[in-house]
Design a protein around this motif. Structure first.
Motif, PDB file in Angstrom:
ATOM      1  N   VAL A 105       0.830  -1.198   0.000  1.00 11.69           N
ATOM      2  CA  VAL A 105       0.000   0.000   0.000  1.00 11.69           C
ATOM      3  C   VAL A 105       0.871   1.256   0.000  1.00 11.69           C
ATOM      4  O   VAL A 105       0.677   2.170  -0.796  1.00 11.69           O
ATOM      5  CB  VAL A 105      -0.945   0.007   1.229  1.00 11.69           C
ATOM      6  N   THR A 106       1.854   1.294   0.900  1.00 10.09           N
ATOM      7  CA  THR A 106       2.633   2.515   1.116  1.00 10.09           C
ATOM      8  C   THR A 106       3.819   2.677   0.181  1.00 10.09           C
ATOM      9  O   THR A 106       4.208   3.792  -0.131  1.00 10.09           O
ATOM     10  CB  THR A 106       3.167   2.560   2.553  1.00 10.09           C
ATOM     11  N   GLY A 107       4.401   1.574  -0.242  1.00  8.38           N
ATOM     12  CA  GLY A 107       5.615   1.624  -1.041  1.00  8.38           C
ATOM     13  C   GLY A 107       6.796   1.093  -0.242  1.00  8.38           C
ATOM     14  O   GLY A 107       6.669   0.818   0.957  1.00  8.38           O
ATOM     15  N   GLN A 121      10.247   3.582  -3.779  1.00  7.52           N
ATOM     16  CA  GLN A 121       9.275   3.258  -4.824  1.00  7.52           C
ATOM     17  C   GLN A 121       7.881   3.456  -4.218  1.00  7.52           C
ATOM     18  O   GLN A 121       7.440   2.649  -3.400  1.00  7.52           O
ATOM     19  CB  GLN A 121       9.443   1.809  -5.296  1.00  7.52           C
ATOM     20  N   PRO A 122       7.190   4.540  -4.582  1.00  6.87           N
ATOM     21  CA  PRO A 122       5.889   4.821  -3.958  1.00  6.87           C
ATOM     22  C   PRO A 122       4.850   3.767  -4.304  1.00  6.87           C
ATOM     23  O   PRO A 122       4.843   3.218  -5.408  1.00  6.87           O
ATOM     24  CB  PRO A 122       5.503   6.184  -4.517  1.00  6.87           C
ATOM     25  N   GLY A 153      -1.450  12.898   6.002  1.00  4.94           N
ATOM     26  CA  GLY A 153      -1.149  13.206   4.611  1.00  4.94           C
ATOM     27  C   GLY A 153       0.248  12.824   4.191  1.00  4.94           C
ATOM     28  O   GLY A 153       0.795  13.386   3.238  1.00  4.94           O
ATOM     29  N   ARG A 154       0.823  11.868   4.893  1.00  4.98           N
ATOM     30  CA  ARG A 154       2.172  11.416   4.552  1.00  4.98           C
ATOM     31  C   ARG A 154       2.337   9.954   4.938  1.00  4.98           C
ATOM     32  O   ARG A 154       1.589   9.410   5.745  1.00  4.98           O
ATOM     33  CB  ARG A 154       3.224  12.264   5.253  1.00  4.98           C
ATOM     34  N   VAL A 155       3.356   9.340   4.347  1.00  2.96           N
ATOM     35  CA  VAL A 155       3.709   7.961   4.639  1.00  2.96           C
ATOM     36  C   VAL A 155       5.153   7.955   5.096  1.00  2.96           C
ATOM     37  O   VAL A 155       6.002   8.606   4.484  1.00  2.96           O
ATOM     38  CB  VAL A 155       3.562   7.086   3.365  1.00  2.96           C
ATOM     39  N   HIS A 162       7.143  10.797   3.419  1.00 10.88           N
ATOM     40  CA  HIS A 162       6.845  11.126   2.026  1.00 10.88           C
ATOM     41  C   HIS A 162       5.416  11.667   1.974  1.00 10.88           C
ATOM     42  O   HIS A 162       4.474  10.956   2.310  1.00 10.88           O
ATOM     43  CB  HIS A 162       6.960   9.885   1.132  1.00 10.88           C
ATOM     44  N   SER A 163       5.262  12.912   1.527  1.00 14.26           N
ATOM     45  CA  SER A 163       3.946  13.530   1.434  1.00 14.26           C
ATOM     46  C   SER A 163       3.183  12.966   0.246  1.00 14.26           C
ATOM     47  O   SER A 163       3.764  12.708  -0.809  1.00 14.26           O
ATOM     48  CB  SER A 163       4.090  15.043   1.281  1.00 14.26           C
ATOM     49  N   VAL A 164       1.862  12.802   0.419  1.00 17.49           N
ATOM     50  CA  VAL A 164       1.040  12.297  -0.678  1.00 17.49           C
ATOM     51  C   VAL A 164       0.437  13.420  -1.514  1.00 17.49           C
ATOM     52  O   VAL A 164      -0.142  13.168  -2.557  1.00 17.49           O
ATOM     53  CB  VAL A 164      -0.092  11.368  -0.168  1.00 17.49           C
TER      54      VAL A 164
END
Length: 177
Positions: A105-107, A121-122, A153-155, A162-164
């Motif tokens: 899901v997240t990368g 890798q997103p 709003g980030r992972v 990492h912002s989405v």
């Protein structure tokens, strides 16, 4: 479709609203007109579900997320695609299964032997509108992979956030039992 929403209270969305800045009649009319235009645009694809479309748009504009419960083939994927097209954003669909991993899901961060560098890798969560299809089928650990991104709003993967981007909305679906 039954719709329920979760208001996003993440730190990245906090805004201060000055009480001395009332909304003018012109601003109210402009917003109502734009909202109606967006509703009409989505309803060109999702037929006969104007109430659900209005709820979904309200949820998106309030930076919330949506849980839809309905039978297969009732337009949930079409709704997500039409919302993304309406806001000129991207969309993805994640089919939640018992064997889906959080990193699916997240990368992930992968080591590139050629460049000798770790590269992120997103995952499919990095889109404006994400359809989390049949979320109730996945393990709780995989479901929890959505919590940080929905709230903040980030992972965070391997200690790096990492912002989405924005807009961002998760539309989760589950089939009735």
């Amino acid at each position: 479709m039954q719709a329920g929403s979760h208001q996003n209270q993440g730190s990245y969305t906090k805004r201060t609203l000055k009480e001395d800045m009332p909304i003018t009649q012109d601003q109210t009319e402009w917003f109502a007109s734009m909202f109606d235009q967006m509703t009409d645009n989505v309803c060109r694809v999702v037929l006969g579900k104007q109430h659900v479309v209005r709820l979904a748009l309200t949820c998106m504009l309030s930076e919330g997320h949506l849980l839809l419960e309905d039978f297969p083939g009732t337009g949930k994927t079409s709704l997500a695609k039409a919302l993304a097209a309406t806001v000129q954003g991207s969309h993805s669909r994640i089919q939640f299964t018992p064997d889906l991993l959080p990193s699916d899901v997240t990368g992930v961060t992968i080591y590139d032997q050629r460049t000798q560098v770790f590269e992120f890798q997103p995952g499919p969560i990095f889109h404006s509108i994400v359809l989390a299809d049949e979320i109730n089928r996945a393990s709780p650990k995989t479901q929890s992979a959505l919590l940080e991104v929905m709230e903040e709003g980030r992972v965070t993967v391997d200690g790096t956030a990492h912002s989405v981007g924005r807009p961002f909305m998760v539309i989760a679906t589950q089939n009735p039992i």
